[in-house]
Write an enzyme that holds these catalytic residues in place. Structure first.
Site, PDB file in Angstrom:
ATOM      1  N   ASP A 275      -9.289 -13.308  13.898  1.00 35.24           N
ATOM      2  CA  ASP A 275      -8.779 -12.691  12.923  1.00 35.24           C
ATOM      3  C   ASP A 275      -9.488 -10.885  13.659  1.00 35.24           C
ATOM      4  OD1 ASP A 275      -8.081 -10.599  11.434  1.00 35.24           O
ATOM      5  OD2 ASP A 275      -9.113 -11.911   9.197  1.00 35.24           O
TER       6      ASP A 275
HETATM    7  C1  NOJ Z   1      -7.890  -8.356   9.048  1.00 38.31           C
HETATM    8  C2  NOJ Z   1      -7.317  -8.656   7.768  1.00 38.31           C
HETATM    9  O1  NOJ Z   1      -7.957 -10.183   7.496  1.00 38.31           O
HETATM   10  C3  NOJ Z   1      -5.752  -9.677   8.648  1.00 38.31           C
HETATM   11  O2  NOJ Z   1      -5.316  -9.884   7.366  1.00 38.31           O
HETATM   12  C4  NOJ Z   1      -5.143  -8.247   9.244  1.00 38.31           C
HETATM   13  O3  NOJ Z   1      -3.363  -9.259   9.308  1.00 38.31           O
HETATM   14  C5  NOJ Z   1      -5.585  -7.815   9.786  1.00 38.31           C
HETATM   15  N1  NOJ Z   1      -7.237  -7.259   9.702  1.00 38.31           N
HETATM   16  C6  NOJ Z   1      -4.853  -7.186  11.089  1.00 38.31           C
HETATM   17  O4  NOJ Z   1      -4.720  -6.023  10.937  1.00 38.31           O
END
Ligand code: NOJ
Length: 720
Positions: A275
């Site tokens: 993430d």
């Molecule tokens: C953080 C989030 O937790 C995740 O769900 C998301 O896909 C990513 N950022 C990319 O935006």
């Protein structure tokens, strides 16, 4: 029914081997590096092959609606792609990723609302529309489906989740992957899916986003992992590891989860992306002294791609050169990424037809599907005296529609809608005004001081109050400590009731809110989540009976925040929960929820009878009769629950093991049929491995998880 993409194709592996044979170490690490498209774009980096993937968002919280996300278009992606393909040494194409979570420009209900349809078919259709639209804009990889089971509704990201149940969550996971990818995600209208946030992220302690998770391995395996396994079995191309610390080992460094379970046990062959910045955050967690150690821990654990931290390109080459990191680890990660790029068809067709967007995006049939799904996602919680639907002979002629969200447009879209636009949405007040049959007079005041409100109420027969949460109150980094409606809303409903006017309460929310008092006061309560682009019309359709509600709760609704975590499939304890005596209870609050998991009313009624349990070899068939006992057609979601009576470890008091949506005409009876085998009754045993233990099982077939206490539910028992 589509079959998942096969990951093992000799021609693909051969192509990858040839490429790997020509790539420098830096180029391989470049494939493992996902960056933002900088302004001006990083053309030199694309030429050098040091960026393998682009995320077409520029801030971490864009999806929570906190920051604007720049638009993405086929032309922009094609320009960047042309540089990668024609000006880099090996011409390896870029993979464009974006959060396409519950629709692209045509926005469907938030995932928790999608789960309330209890319809894998609708989930698949909505995901297919999202794929068709997003791919027309140049996106080839979505960061969805989000599969985090959530048992604590304070957690803001429950809005993005499939709810509290692993069986329902798994069915929806499979459907979403099928919808995004089809049987071949190289097709121009398909996307590579990314099951996230592996695993257990929804169990954040205290319901606080990003918090650590300390559930047992048994609970992780039985509750939180099944939707991920289902997604992997359905062929999900990629997985995203969560931000969180699971049991002392942050997932971005957790080899047990990312390699032992995901790859060795489940055979996953796609790639894992971290993430946002999570590899660097290993330093903040305190398991790595610096980015160099963080990079090493992540790649060894099984994180193939670094989302925007820039840690892999900065650290890994040096570690390989000085012998601290085997080259084979880098080769393997690069191989997995190249494999997904090959399967996505990028080497053969790296560009997007720029003319497709105009034909596909927000197409009328997409809007029609969004309207139908929004209707099916709304859960009717109360309908005193059958007040709804409002028919042309209704005594309620003059209807006022107001409340903090009655005129909302972008507010209907919910969290994680980078590409949805308020301008595409008709507000609930406007939709009701447009759709009301002639018999009704609709007034839609916007802002009302108390006195004017009272005055206005004197002249109306019914109030439709639209309340609830702004999408930013249920999203990433937006957990709440109180599940009550936002300040002032209860007082508003109290004032209307004081004036003696009946209330239809429409609630827009991403959390299952504790609305006991409001439910007591209102005649009708319709829980509409954040219903998407067509939500206004969908609610008008339900109000006037052009459609009947069929949504069912995918989460337990608490009566007070103090009850959470609260979920139906809890274990029994030695002193089972009861409202009295030495039992597992509160002395100041009943133990029952406000509404149980699986609950939802329609405009007709159903009766269950004649449950039969028939053993057929190693499996058992369970069937029961369901009759529409009301005066109108309706959809009943028939639910099968099982309890394993005695086992080597304590088992939940009840677990969903099947469901079916039956469409029944008035007076019609159908038999709902389910089959269970030993495989369906497995759980994580004493040694943390899956087991089936033969013995007695209780079984219930009914209309929601608490139905077994009512005469209406059919119940039985069997031995396997
Ligand atoms: C953080 C989030 O937790 C995740 O769900 C998301 O896909 C990513 N950022 C990319 O935006």
């Amino acid at each position: 029914m589509t079959t998942p993409t096969s990951f093992t194709r000799p021609e693909v592996e051969q192509r990858i081997n040839e490429l790997l044979g020509q790539m420098t170490l830096e180029e391989k690490i470049g494939q493992m590096n996902q960056e933002l498209p900088h302004a001006p774009p990083q053309l030199d980096a694309l030429r050098a092959g040091s960026v393998g993937l682009l995320i077409t968002e520029v801030t971490a919280l864009a999806g929570a609606g906190v920051d604007a996300a720049p638009e993405v278009r086929a032309e922009i992606c094609n320009d960047l792609q042309r540089v990668a393909v024609t000006e880099s040494r090996l011409g390896i194409p870029i993979l464009f990723g974006r959060d396409v979570i519950h629709g692209y420009r045509t926005v469907f209900p938030i995932p928790l609302g999608m789960a309330a349809t209890w319809s894998p078919q609708r989930m698949e259709q909505a995901s297919a529309v999202a794929a068709a639209e997003a791919s027309a804009a140049g996106v080839k990889w979505t960061f969805a489906p989000m599969l985090d089971i959530a048992r604590d509704p304070r957690w803001g990201r429950i809005a993005e989740s499939p709810g509290e149940d692993p069986f329902l969550g798994s069915a929806l996971a499979r459907a979403a992957v099928r919808g995004f990818q089809g049987d071949d995600f190289s097709r121009p209208d398909k996307l590579a899916a990314c099951a996230k946030h592996y695993a257990g992220y929804g169990a954040a302690e205290g319901g606080r986003d990003y918090n650590f998770v300390d559930v047992s391995m048994r609970t992780l395996r039985d509750v939180y992992l099944p939707p991920f396994r289902a997604a992997v079995e359905a062929g999900a191309a990629t997985l995203m590891s969560g931000f969180h610390d699971y049991s002392g080992v942050p997932v971005a460094a957790n080899r047990t989860l990312l390699t032992d379970i995901l790859r060795a046990e489940w055979g996953f062959q796609g790639f894992v992306v971290s993430d946002w910045n999570a590899i660097h955050e290993l330093v903040v967690h305190g398991v790595a002294a610096d980015d160099a150690e963080a990079a090493a821990k992540a790649v060894i654990a099984g994180v193939d791609m670094d989302m925007i931290a820039g840690v892999y390109p900065g650290q890994l080459a040096q570690q390989v050169r000085n012998g601290h990191m085997p080259l084979s680890v880098i080769d393997e990660a690069a191989r997995r990424i190249l494999r997904v790029k090959c399967l996505a068809g990028l080497f053969d067709q790296p560009y997007t037809d720029p003319d497709r967007a105009a034909r596909v995006i927000l197409a009328p049939e997409h809007r029609a599907l969004a309207r139908q799904i929004a209707q099916e996602s709304c859960v009717l919680l109360k309908n005193a005296d059958g007040l709804l639907p409002l028919k042309a002979d209704s005594p309620f002629k003059r209807i006022a529609v107001f409340g903090p969200l009655a005129h909302g447009r972008s507010e209907l879209l919910g969290t994680w809608t980078l590409d949805g636009r308020g301008e595409d949405v008709t507000s609930i007040a406007d939709a009701i005004r447009q759709e009301a049959p002639k018999h009704f007079e609709i007034v839609t005041p916007s802002t009302l001081p108390d006195e004017a409100l009272y005055h206005m109420l004197m002249g109306v027969d019914l109030v439709v109050l639209v309340m609830g949460e702004h999408p930013r109150r249920s999203s990433e980094a937006a957990s709440v400590s109180s599940l009550e409606l936002p300040a002032g809303q209860r007082q508003m409903i109290e004032s209307v009731c004081d004036a003696g006017v009946p209330v239809v309460l429409g609630v827009l929310a991403g959390h299952p809110l504790a609305i006991k008092r409001e439910v007591d006061l209102a005649q009708v309560v319709l829980y509409a989540w954040h219903p998407g682009t067509e939500g206004g019309y969908a609610i008008a359709d339900l109000l006037f009976g052009k459609a009947a509600p069929s949504g069912r709760l995918p989460v337990t609704m608490p009566r007070a925040t103090g009850q959470v975590p609260i979920y139906y499939n809890h274990r029994n304890t030695g002193r089972p929960a009861a409202n009295r005596g030495d039992s597992s209870r509160y002395i100041d609050l009943p133990i029952a929820p406000l509404f149980p998991f699986g609950f939802g009313l329609g405009y007709t009624t159903f009766a269950y009878s004649d449950l039969r349990v028939i053993k057929r070899g190693a499996s058992v068939e369970i069937n029961a009769q369901v009759t529409n006992t009301g005066a109108s057609a309706g959809i009943e979601t028939v639910q099968l629950y099982v309890r394993d009576v005695v086992a080597s470890v304590t088992r939940p008091v009840k677990e969903l093991k099947g469901f079916q949506r039956l469409s029944l005409q008035p007076g019609e009876t159908q038999r709902a049929r389910f089959a269970l085998s030993a495989q369906d009754l497995m759980f994580t045993g004493l040694d943390d491995r899956p087991v089936f233990e033969p013995g007695a099982f209780h079984v219930w077939v009914g209309s929601h998880s608490a139905d077994c206490v009512r005469a209406a539910g059919a119940q039985g028992e069997f031995e396997l």
